[in-house]
Every structure is written in C-alpha cells, then in structure tokens.
Enzyme design. Structure first.
Site, mmCIF file in Angstrom:
data_model
loop_
_atom_site.group_PDB
_atom_site.id
_atom_site.type_symbol
_atom_site.label_atom_id
_atom_site.label_comp_id
_atom_site.label_asym_id
_atom_site.label_seq_id
_atom_site.Cartn_x
_atom_site.Cartn_y
_atom_site.Cartn_z
ATOM 1 N N ASN A 121 -11.081 12.625 13.913
ATOM 2 C CA ASN A 121 -11.326 12.227 12.519
ATOM 3 C C ASN A 121 -12.815 12.310 12.143
ATOM 4 O O ASN A 121 -13.165 12.973 11.153
ATOM 5 C CB ASN A 121 -10.764 10.829 12.241
ATOM 6 C CG ASN A 121 -9.231 10.794 12.228
ATOM 7 O OD1 ASN A 121 -8.605 11.540 12.948
ATOM 8 N ND2 ASN A 121 -8.640 9.942 11.419
ATOM 9 N N ASN A 135 -4.555 3.119 11.758
ATOM 10 C CA ASN A 135 -5.180 3.817 12.873
ATOM 11 C C ASN A 135 -6.325 2.965 13.406
ATOM 12 O O ASN A 135 -6.840 2.088 12.715
ATOM 13 C CB ASN A 135 -5.776 5.145 12.381
ATOM 14 C CG ASN A 135 -4.736 6.256 12.307
ATOM 15 O OD1 ASN A 135 -3.778 6.269 13.074
ATOM 16 N ND2 ASN A 135 -4.948 7.181 11.392
ATOM 17 N N GLU A 153 -12.638 5.284 7.355
ATOM 18 C CA GLU A 153 -12.151 4.227 8.262
ATOM 19 C C GLU A 153 -12.950 4.216 9.574
ATOM 20 O O GLU A 153 -12.371 4.172 10.667
ATOM 21 C CB GLU A 153 -10.671 4.484 8.584
ATOM 22 C CG GLU A 153 -9.717 3.651 7.798
ATOM 23 C CD GLU A 153 -8.261 3.846 8.208
ATOM 24 O OE1 GLU A 153 -7.866 4.966 8.551
ATOM 25 O OE2 GLU A 153 -7.532 2.842 8.171
ATOM 26 N N GLY A 193 0.855 -1.187 0.000
ATOM 27 C CA GLY A 193 0.000 0.000 0.000
ATOM 28 C C GLY A 193 0.889 1.233 0.000
ATOM 29 O O GLY A 193 1.531 1.519 1.010
ATOM 30 N N ALA A 194 0.959 1.924 -1.127
ATOM 31 C CA ALA A 194 1.935 3.018 -1.249
ATOM 32 C C ALA A 194 1.251 4.375 -1.327
ATOM 33 O O ALA A 194 1.489 5.163 -2.241
ATOM 34 C CB ALA A 194 2.825 2.789 -2.461
ATOM 35 N N GLY A 195 0.382 4.643 -0.350
ATOM 36 C CA GLY A 195 -0.243 5.964 -0.268
ATOM 37 C C GLY A 195 0.595 6.869 0.624
ATOM 38 O O GLY A 195 1.827 6.866 0.554
ATOM 39 N N ALA A 196 -0.104 7.626 1.491
ATOM 40 C CA ALA A 196 0.577 8.642 2.301
ATOM 41 C C ALA A 196 1.609 8.007 3.241
ATOM 42 O O ALA A 196 2.779 8.399 3.250
ATOM 43 C CB ALA A 196 -0.466 9.426 3.093
ATOM 44 N N GLY A 246 2.564 4.611 3.428
ATOM 45 C CA GLY A 246 3.437 3.663 2.727
ATOM 46 C C GLY A 246 4.495 4.393 1.920
ATOM 47 O O GLY A 246 5.672 4.011 1.910
ATOM 48 N N LYS A 281 -3.371 6.975 20.545
ATOM 49 C CA LYS A 281 -3.663 7.366 19.162
ATOM 50 C C LYS A 281 -5.149 7.215 18.867
ATOM 51 O O LYS A 281 -5.741 8.040 18.169
ATOM 52 C CB LYS A 281 -2.811 6.511 18.220
ATOM 53 C CG LYS A 281 -2.898 6.895 16.753
ATOM 54 C CD LYS A 281 -2.174 8.207 16.442
ATOM 55 C CE LYS A 281 -2.575 8.840 15.132
ATOM 56 N NZ LYS A 281 -2.060 8.241 13.942
#
Ligand SMILES: NC(=O)C1=CN([C@@H]2O[C@H](COP(=O)(O)OP(=O)(O)OC[C@H]3O[C@@H](n4cnc5c(N)ncnc54)[C@H](OP(=O)(O)O)[C@@H]3O)[C@@H](O)[C@H]2O)C=CC1
Ligand SMILES: CC(C)(CO)C(=O)C(=O)O
Length: 340
Positions: free
Chosen positions: A222, A112, A295, A18-21, A23, A214
C-alpha cells in the site's frame, strides 16, 4: 445476537457502518441473502443509497440491494455490526454505534492494518496494552465493549466507482476469529451467515496469524503504491518494485514471528499471488488519488510500533512509510487548494 438463539438460516439484523467499497460489498451480499440490512452512511453515499440503493459488480454478476440507510443509528439493537470505515475514521464512527449494541451484539471491524484491539486477550507479554498508533488515548477501546468484538481479515479487493456503486471482481474471502482464540458459538454463527451470503468465510482460533498475513501484504504494497502509483501486478511483477516489496515483507515477517505469529505464505508465494491480482490499485492509492487521508497509522506506524517493542529494525519500511506520508499530505493539500 438477539435474545432468542438464532441459526445461520434465520435472518439477522445486520448494520453496515460505513458504506464504501467493503461496506457496500458486504451490504449487498448480506441483503441479497435475506438478512435485515441497514446501512449507516453519510454525505453523497447516503444520498445515492436513498435514491438508487447499492449496486455491486462482482463475480456473481450485478446485484442490487435497497437497504435502510441513515446517518443516525436509529435501527435498533443489532445482531451483527460490520464496521467498514477507514481506521482514521473509527474515532468518529465507533461512538455512534452505541444505540445499536446490546449485550449479545457482535461487532466486526474490517480494517486493514493492526487493529486497536490487538492486545485484547492476546495472552502474551503485552496482553491488555494499547496500540498507540491507532488508539492513542484508548478511546476506541472504550467506544465498543471489547468483549463484543470479533476480529476479521478481509481478502477482498473492492472499489467504489460512484457513490453506492462498487466493483469487486476478485474472489471474496473473510477470515473471522475471537480475540481470545475461542471457537465460540457466535463466531460460527457469524461465519455461517457470511458464507451463506456467497462470501467464502472461515473461522480460526488464531486470528492474529491471519492479521499478520494481511498486514504483510498491506505494508509491503500500500505505501509503495502511493509513492509509485503502481498497481498490484506492477508492484509484485516489475523487478525494481518487487525488490522493495520483498525487503519490506522480510522486515515485517520478523516482527510477526516476534509475536509468535505463524504466517504460512512464504515471500515468493506472496509475490505470485499478488501479481495474479492484476491491475488493482490498492485502497491507499485510491485514497491518494481522491485526496483523502491515508491509512498509514494502522498499516505503517502501528507495525513500526510493534517492531520497536521487540527492537526489530525496519529501516526500509520506515523509509517507505515516510515517503508515502509525504506524498499523501502533498496530495491532500493539492486537492484542498483545487477545491478552494
Ligand atoms: N477496499 C479494499 O479493497 C479493502 C479495504 N479493506 C479495509 O476495509 C476498511 C474500509 O475500506 P474501504 O471500504 O475501502 O473504504 P471506503 O473509503 O471505500 O469506505 C469507507 C466508508 O465509510 C464511510 N464513513 C466513515 N466515517 C463514517 C461515519 N462517521 N458515518 C458514516 N459513514 C462513515 C465513508 O464515508 P465518506 O466517503 O463520506 O468518508 C465511506 O463511505 C479499511 O480499513 C480498508 O483498509 C480491507 C480489504 C480490502
Ligand atoms: C488489495 C490489498 C491486499 C493490497 O494490499 C488491500 O488490502 C488494499 O488494497 O488495501
């Protein structure tokens, strides 16, 4: 880990799934530190990484990396896998990781919210049970051997500004811990590798304390950010919003304490720290604006589920989560209608 024992100085075989924010941030930092990084990505992100690599704007400046990238897990058995997708995408992603996992592979999910492995080796009244909101059928627990997992809590803010381009301009901190609380050799090795890549990393024997810290930050901001479109500095700074944030925080603190968690930040300090994070739009608000699923299961429903086990009432939280869900579904419908 690979068959030979390695030290923090040896390059590890690391897959970022997963190469988003998040990753993207981790992939760039770890690749720049000399590790063999490969990225499991898809769609426009995969295309962008293949064409231009990954670019990270953070407090170190602008860093570029060209990791191997594919939508198939053909990278061989890894030392470390960092799973960086949204919780609702875990059911699709985790089973894909199987060819990458050997006996000694460490798998670190970065989500999260309440993780599916929360009760694994928890040692308390509910030890070994499932968190139904995030893993209703136990599929996540079956997809990756639970004993390969190390927990993590990310105190990072990051945003994708274009596929393969990430902005993450607050300081980075990752806390890592074994679900059992053991200060294992593998835990210390992963910590050292991350720290050497320019990300402050700590190992703890009480990872659930940090998870709750967290979770409290996430559940109090959120969903409210989705309802109000407020940034962190507005949510924590403007009196009308700060009132709701602190009410949710108090409810969540009661749940945390029911599970024996020690949250060492008091609500006033939370507010000060949060306001200082500036005009950051929470990851959930970013998802809303892109018409993506929110989420809410991990950040909202799972906390309500854990509260229910000890009959802790969370009326304000429940209302805020419901309103956020309504806004989220509406935004998804609007995006779908526009795209049709
Ligand atoms: N952003 C932040 O500041 C923070 C986020 N986190 C947590 O970290 C986790 C990741 O968040 P974030 O990085 O923001 O999320 P993003 O949405 O930015 O990135 C997730 C990436 O995973 C990809 N993905 C999902 N499923 C697959 C799959 N099956 N195969 C390949 N790629 C896949 C997505 O692809 P696609 O775009 O195609 O869906 C996307 O590129 C979340 O749980 C979040 O709550 C924690 C701390 C801070
Ligand atoms: C920045 C922070 C802490 C906000 O709750 C976060 O984790 C997110 O945006 O998901």
């Amino acid at each position: 880990m690979s068959n030979e024992p390695s030290t923090a100085a040896e390059p590890l075989r690391i897959c970022i799934a997963g190469a988003g924010a998040i990753g993207g941030t981790l992939a760039v930092r770890l690749a720049a530190a000399g590790h063999h990084v490969s990225v499991l990505a898809r769609g426009k992100t995969l295309q962008a990484i293949r064409e231009n690599g990954l670019t990270l704007h953070d407090l170190h400046g602008v860093t570029h990396a060209r990791p191997a990238a594919d939508d198939r897990p053909g990278f061989g058995v890894q030392d470390l896998i960092l799973v960086c997708a949204k919780s609702q995408d875990m059911a699709g992603l985790l089973p894909q990781l199987q060819p990458l996992i050997g006996e000694r592979t460490v798998v670190v999910p970065t989500n999260n919210g309440v993780p599916w492995w929360y009760f694994h080796r928890e040692g308390g009244r509910f030890d070994g049970e499932q968190v139904r909101a995030v893993d209703p059928e136990g599929a996540l627990a079956r997809a990756v051997p639970l004993d390969n997992l190390i927990g993590s809590v990310l105190f990072i803010t990051a945003e994708v500004t274009a596929p393969g381009v990430i902005r993450s301009v607050n300081p980075h901190l990752i806390v890592l811990g074994e679900p059992s609380g053991a200060m294992s050799e593998r835990l210390l090795r992963v910590r050292a590798a991350i720290e050497a890549a320019g990300i402050e990393a700590r190992a703890t024997d009480r990872i659930r304390d940090k998870l709750w810290t967290k979770i409290i930050a996430n559940i109090s901001t959120n969903p409210l950010s989705v309802i109000t479109h407020g940034t962190l500095e507005q949510l924590y700074g403007q009196p009308e919003l700060r009132e709701v944030v602190t009410q949710v925080m108090r409810e969540a603190l009661l749940v945390a304490s029911s599970y024996g968690a020690r949250v060492d930040i008091d609500p006033l300090t939370f507010v000060q720290l949060g306001e200082a994070m500036g005009p950051f739009r929470t990851s959930m608000l970013q998802d809303l604006e892109r018409g993506r699923p929110l989420e809410l299961a991990a950040i909202g429903d799972a906390v309500l589920e854990l509260a229910q086990r000890y009959a802790v009432p969370m009326p304000i939280t429940r209302a805020v989560v419901s309103l956020a869900r309504f806004r989220g579904l509406g935004a998804q419908q609007q995006h779908a209608a526009r795209a049709a």
